[in-house]
Structure formats: structure tokens, C-alpha cells
Write a protein that holds these residues in place. Structure first.
Motif, PDB file in Angstrom:
ATOM      1  N   ASP A   1      13.424 -42.234  17.751  1.00 53.49           N
ATOM      2  CA  ASP A   1      14.111 -43.673  17.306  1.00 53.49           C
ATOM      3  C   ASP A   1      13.799 -42.978  15.671  1.00 53.49           C
ATOM      4  N   ALA A   2      12.605 -42.408  15.511  1.00 52.90           N
ATOM      5  CA  ALA A   2      11.418 -42.263  14.096  1.00 52.90           C
ATOM      6  C   ALA A   2      12.806 -41.372  13.555  1.00 52.90           C
ATOM      7  N   VAL A   3      12.755 -39.920  14.031  1.00 55.26           N
ATOM      8  CA  VAL A   3      13.736 -39.002  13.747  1.00 55.26           C
ATOM      9  C   VAL A   3      15.151 -39.774  13.037  1.00 55.26           C
ATOM     10  N   THR A   4      15.344 -40.055  14.270  1.00 59.58           N
ATOM     11  CA  THR A   4      16.825 -39.829  13.901  1.00 59.58           C
ATOM     12  C   THR A   4      17.546 -40.336  12.425  1.00 59.58           C
ATOM     13  N   PRO A   5      17.193 -41.849  12.483  1.00 59.50           N
ATOM     14  CA  PRO A   5      17.777 -42.304  11.411  1.00 59.50           C
ATOM     15  C   PRO A   5      17.576 -41.804  10.062  1.00 59.50           C
ATOM     16  N   MET A   6      16.374 -40.994   9.916  1.00 59.79           N
ATOM     17  CA  MET A   6      15.488 -40.075   8.677  1.00 59.79           C
ATOM     18  C   MET A   6      16.855 -38.849   8.571  1.00 59.79           C
ATOM     19  N   MET A   7      16.486 -38.681   9.612  1.00 62.25           N
ATOM     20  CA  MET A   7      18.423 -38.176   9.565  1.00 62.25           C
ATOM     21  C   MET A   7      19.391 -37.793   9.080  1.00 62.25           C
ATOM     22  N   GLU A   8      19.660 -38.759   9.731  1.00 58.16           N
ATOM     23  CA  GLU A   8      21.114 -39.490   9.695  1.00 58.16           C
ATOM     24  C   GLU A   8      21.265 -39.737   7.911  1.00 58.16           C
ATOM     25  N   SER A   9      20.035 -40.421   7.114  1.00 57.15           N
ATOM     26  CA  SER A   9      20.691 -41.248   6.024  1.00 57.15           C
ATOM     27  C   SER A   9      20.776 -39.591   5.214  1.00 57.15           C
ATOM     28  N   LEU A  10      20.686 -38.597   5.625  1.00 58.68           N
ATOM     29  CA  LEU A  10      20.512 -37.181   4.537  1.00 58.68           C
ATOM     30  C   LEU A  10      22.406 -37.335   4.635  1.00 58.68           C
ATOM     31  N   GLN A  11      22.715 -36.946   5.319  1.00 60.54           N
ATOM     32  CA  GLN A  11      24.487 -37.139   5.621  1.00 60.54           C
ATOM     33  C   GLN A  11      24.643 -35.687   5.335  1.00 60.54           C
ATOM     34  N   GLU A  12      24.086 -35.099   6.270  1.00 66.71           N
ATOM     35  CA  GLU A  12      24.019 -33.728   6.408  1.00 66.71           C
ATOM     36  C   GLU A  12      23.883 -33.058   7.648  1.00 66.71           C
ATOM     37  N   ASP A  13      24.053 -31.894   8.362  1.00 65.73           N
ATOM     38  CA  ASP A  13      24.481 -31.244   9.266  1.00 65.73           C
ATOM     39  C   ASP A  13      22.996 -31.027  10.179  1.00 65.73           C
ATOM     40  N   TYR A  14      22.815 -31.574  10.863  1.00 67.33           N
ATOM     41  CA  TYR A  14      21.369 -31.351  11.800  1.00 67.33           C
ATOM     42  C   TYR A  14      21.331 -31.002  13.416  1.00 67.33           C
ATOM     43  N   GLU A  15      19.852 -30.179  13.768  1.00 67.27           N
ATOM     44  CA  GLU A  15      19.879 -30.527  14.949  1.00 67.27           C
ATOM     45  C   GLU A  15      18.452 -30.467  15.181  1.00 67.27           C
ATOM     46  N   LEU A  16      18.261 -31.424  16.576  1.00 66.74           N
ATOM     47  CA  LEU A  16      16.976 -31.778  17.037  1.00 66.74           C
ATOM     48  C   LEU A  16      16.420 -30.331  17.845  1.00 66.74           C
ATOM     49  N   ILE A  17      15.681 -30.203  17.959  1.00 67.45           N
ATOM     50  CA  ILE A  17      15.942 -28.927  19.139  1.00 67.45           C
ATOM     51  C   ILE A  17      13.815 -29.089  20.292  1.00 67.45           C
ATOM     52  N   PHE A  18      14.098 -29.678  21.221  1.00 72.10           N
ATOM     53  CA  PHE A  18      13.094 -30.067  21.802  1.00 72.10           C
ATOM     54  C   PHE A  18      12.609 -29.024  22.596  1.00 72.10           C
ATOM     55  N   ILE A  19      11.066 -28.817  22.723  1.00 72.06           N
ATOM     56  CA  ILE A  19      11.183 -27.247  23.955  1.00 72.06           C
ATOM     57  C   ILE A  19      10.062 -27.270  24.132  1.00 72.06           C
ATOM     58  N   ASN A  20      10.091 -27.942  25.654  1.00 70.88           N
ATOM     59  CA  ASN A  20       9.612 -28.935  27.085  1.00 70.88           C
ATOM     60  C   ASN A  20       8.404 -27.428  26.969  1.00 70.88           C
ATOM     61  N   ASP A  21       7.076 -27.677  26.862  1.00 71.95           N
ATOM     62  CA  ASP A  21       6.374 -26.125  27.561  1.00 71.95           C
ATOM     63  C   ASP A  21       5.357 -26.442  29.014  1.00 71.95           C
ATOM     64  N   GLY A  22       6.712 -26.615  29.625  1.00 71.65           N
ATOM     65  CA  GLY A  22       6.152 -26.723  31.067  1.00 71.65           C
ATOM     66  C   GLY A  22       5.745 -27.952  31.398  1.00 71.65           C
ATOM     67  N   SER A  23       6.056 -29.049  30.818  1.00 70.92           N
ATOM     68  CA  SER A  23       5.466 -30.037  31.138  1.00 70.92           C
ATOM     69  C   SER A  23       5.660 -30.759  32.641  1.00 70.92           C
ATOM     70  N   ARG A  24       4.139 -31.298  32.975  1.00 72.82           N
ATOM     71  CA  ARG A  24       4.632 -31.790  34.457  1.00 72.82           C
ATOM     72  C   ARG A  24       4.262 -33.576  34.860  1.00 72.82           C
ATOM     73  N   ASP A  25       4.833 -34.315  33.678  1.00 75.74           N
ATOM     74  CA  ASP A  25       4.892 -35.363  33.872  1.00 75.74           C
ATOM     75  C   ASP A  25       6.345 -36.034  33.576  1.00 75.74           C
ATOM     76  N   ALA A  26       6.847 -36.841  33.030  1.00 74.57           N
ATOM     77  CA  ALA A  26       8.718 -37.254  33.282  1.00 74.57           C
ATOM     78  C   ALA A  26       9.548 -36.585  31.453  1.00 74.57           C
ATOM     79  N   THR A  27       8.594 -35.339  31.223  1.00 70.53           N
ATOM     80  CA  THR A  27       9.111 -35.533  29.998  1.00 70.53           C
ATOM     81  C   THR A  27      10.288 -34.182  29.580  1.00 70.53           C
ATOM     82  N   LYS A  28      10.849 -33.605  30.716  1.00 76.35           N
ATOM     83  CA  LYS A  28      11.835 -33.670  31.368  1.00 76.35           C
ATOM     84  C   LYS A  28      13.600 -34.468  31.608  1.00 76.35           C
TER      85      LYS A  28
END
Ligand code: UDP
Ligand code: MG
Length: 310
Positions: free
Chosen positions: A22-49
Motif C-alpha cells: 500500500d505504501a509503495v504502489t502509489p509512489m511507483m504509480e506516480s512516476l507514470q513509468e513501467d515497474y514490477e514488484l518482485i517479492f522473494i518469499n524466503d521459505g516463510s513459515r507464516d502466511a507470507t505465501k
């Protein structure tokens, strides 16, 4: 139009990820350029996945890699660099300790022509004195023995130009500390300063053991100091012993009693034993590292990927 990749290692971050998005998306959208948000789930044991899956379903710009187990933040960063397709790649923590508005400043610097932009921590909130003291010690020590300009008070919150990413990916060592590698690559580097806030949720994952491992990965691949140390110590001790021997010969020639010196024998031998063991231990650590290089196992194992299909 430039494309940006934000890479985010996440280990047990179920509470932070929604807030991060929620914090990053509006910032990146404000640039009006292309972007991707890559999350790497490092073997989490909680509900991260599940949290990441929900984000990836509602937003195609969210891409997710799941590791088969916990491989550590450095492996997750490597995976992010590998999967990123942007002209500039920004590595950020999932806990909002790396403020998104600072990432915007980094992008400005990149547009000015800088190829690496470091996030330098002016103040660090919510960190124990122990963590700050060991961090300071680590940077000083590592800079001294590797001779590399690793920027103090900068973690892995950095922007990398595509050229730099390609060089980093070509560095194939198994034990890696990205912030040390980036000191090696060169290019036009600068920094933006920021006050590091507390974690938005959850707790740090960096135990003392993990910090020691990180320090090892920064030091051993970047220096042979530890391998040459025994020679220096050997020469120094050899010189001392020789001077001692000469003194004893002179004293005995002069008929001066020096039997009390025998008492020094025990601590001296003990100290020599300790020095030899430490030197042997350092060499062994190098050997272990070389062994891992020879094994050449993958640095992480992916179990699943989402939204990478275009
Ligand atoms: N992290 C990870 N794998 C780990 C430990 C941490 O991917 O084994 C991630 C974590 O989710 C966070 C970032 O690395 O996004 C930094 O970790 P943390 O906040 O625990 O470290 P600190 O900020 O306290 O140094
Ligand atoms: Mg953190």
C-alpha cells in the motif's frame, strides 16, 4: 520510458507485506513509468505465501518467487536481481524500514546518471546498542582488512543500474554479501541519507548467528589477509624468540641468574597454541568456503513462481 524493478526479500512478513504494498504502489504509480514488484518469499513459515499470492492475483505487476526453504536474505536478493527485468533495480526490506520516498530520491539520482545509489542510515530507530556497535565494528574491520570501500551505515537498500546488475550476476561466488560486492564493481556511485524508522510489524530476523555468517560472507571472499596472517605472526614471534634467545645467552655468559623466567614458559606456550589454533581455524574457514565453491550447489531453490509469464 524506463522500467523499474523493486526486489523485496520476505521472511515471515505476513503483517508487513500489505502495508508495504500500500505504501509503495502509489509512489511507483506516480512516476507514470513501467515497474514490477518482485517479492522473494524466503521459505516463510507464516502466511507470507498466501498474502503474496493474493497481491499477485489482484495486481499483475506483483511477481512472486517462493524458495523451497529459508536460504537467507542474500540469496533472496540474488534471486531478485536475476528475475528483475528493469533498467534500474531497487532492493528494499519488506518491513518499511527502507522508506519508499527515499527510493524515489534514488530514482532521481539514477536519472542524473548515477549507476549505484546507496541508502545511508543517518539514524537507526528501534535497534539495540549491541546491533549498532557490532555493525560499526564490522564495517571498520572489513574495510581495514579487505581494503574495500564498503559504505558504513548502509544495508542492502540500494538502487542498481542494469549494467551493475549484470556484473553482480556474473560474480558467481557462493558466499556473498551484496554490499561488499557492490563496493568491488566500481561504476558511478552516490548515496541518499535517511533516518531509518522502526519495523512496521514483526521483529528482526537477524540473530547474532546470522550476523556472524553475514560478516564471514563479507570478509572471506574479499581478502587473503586471514591466510597471510600466520606468516606475519610467525615472523613476529620468530623475531621475539630470537631476541629472547640472544638475551639468555648473554645473561648466561654474564653469569646472571634467570631461572625465574621458566615460569613464563607456561603462559607463553599456551598463547602460542592459541595463536596457532586461531590461524589454523581461519585457514579452515577459507577451505570450507572453497569447498562450497567447488561443490557449486545452487544458491537457492525455487519451488514456485507467479506472474512471470509475459
Ligand atoms: N529476510 C529474508 N530472509 C532471512 C532474514 C530476513 O528474506 O532469512 C528479509 C526480511 O523479511 C526483511 C529483510 O530481509 O525484508 C531484512 O530483514 P530484517 O528486517 O529482519 O533485518 P534488520 O532490518 O533487522 O537488519
Ligand atoms: Mg528490518
Amino acid at each position: 520510458m524506463a522500467k523499474y524493478s523493486i526486489i523485496v526479500p520476505a521472511y515471515n512478513e505476513e503483517k508487513s507485506l500489505g502495508l508495504f504494498y500500500d505504501a509503495v504502489t502509489p509512489m511507483m504509480e506516480s512516476l507514470q513509468e513501467d515497474y514490477e514488484l518482485i517479492f522473494i518469499n524466503d521459505g516463510s513459515r507464516d502466511a507470507t505465501k498466501d498474502v503474496l499470492l493474493a497481491l499477485a492475483k489482484k495486481d499483475k505487476r506483483v511477481k512472486v518467487c517462493h524458495f523451497s526453504r529459508n536460504f537467507g536474505q542474500q540469496a533472496a536478493l540474488l534471486c531478485g536481481l536475476k528475475e528483475a527485468s528493469g533498467d534500474a533495480v531497487i532492493a528494499m526490506d519488506a518491513d518499511l524500514q527502507d522508506p519508499p520516498e527515499v527510493a524515489m530520491e534514488m530514482i532521481e539520482k539514477w536519472k542524473e546518471g548515477y549507476e549505484v545509489v546507496h541508502g545511508k542510515r543517518r539514524k537507526r530507530k528501534g535497534e539495540t546498542w549491541f546491533k549498532k556497535a557490532t555493525a560499526r565494528l564490522f564495517y571498520r574491520f572489513t574495510r581495514k582488512i579487505t581494503g574495500m570501500e564498503i559504505l558504513a551505515d548502509s544495508g542492502d537498500f540500494k538502487l542498481y543500474d542494469r549494467k551493475v546488475v549484470d556484473v553482480l550476476l556474473s560474480m558467481n561466488e557462493h558466499d556473498r554479501l551484496l554490499r561488499a560486492q557492490v563496493a568491488w564493481v566500481g561504476f558511478k556511485q552516490t548515496q541518499v541519507e535517511f533516518d531509518r524508522p522502526e519495523r512496521v510489524a514483526g521483529e528482526t530476523h537477524y540473530t547474532l548467528k546470522k550476523m556472524v555468517k553475514l560478516a564471514e560472507s563479507g570478509i572471506f571472499p574479499n581478502t587473503d589477509y586471514t591466510l597471510t596472517l600466520p606468516i606475519k605472526l610467525g615472523l613476529l614471534l620468530g623475531f621475539c624468540s630470537f631476541a629472547c634467545l640472544i638475551t639468555f645467552i648473554v645473561l648466561s655468559c654474564l653469569n646472571v641468574w634467570f631461572g625465574g623466567l621458566v615460569a613464563w614458559l607456561f603462559p607463553t606456550v599456551g598463547m602460542l597454541g592459541a595463536i596457532l589454533l586461531v590461524c589454523q581455524g581461519l585457514a579452515n574457514m577459507h577451505t570450507a568456503m572453497i569447498y562450497r565453491e567447488v561443490q557449486n550447489r545452487p544458491k537457492y531453490v525455487l519451488s514456485e513462481k507467479y506472474n512471470f509469464d509475459e
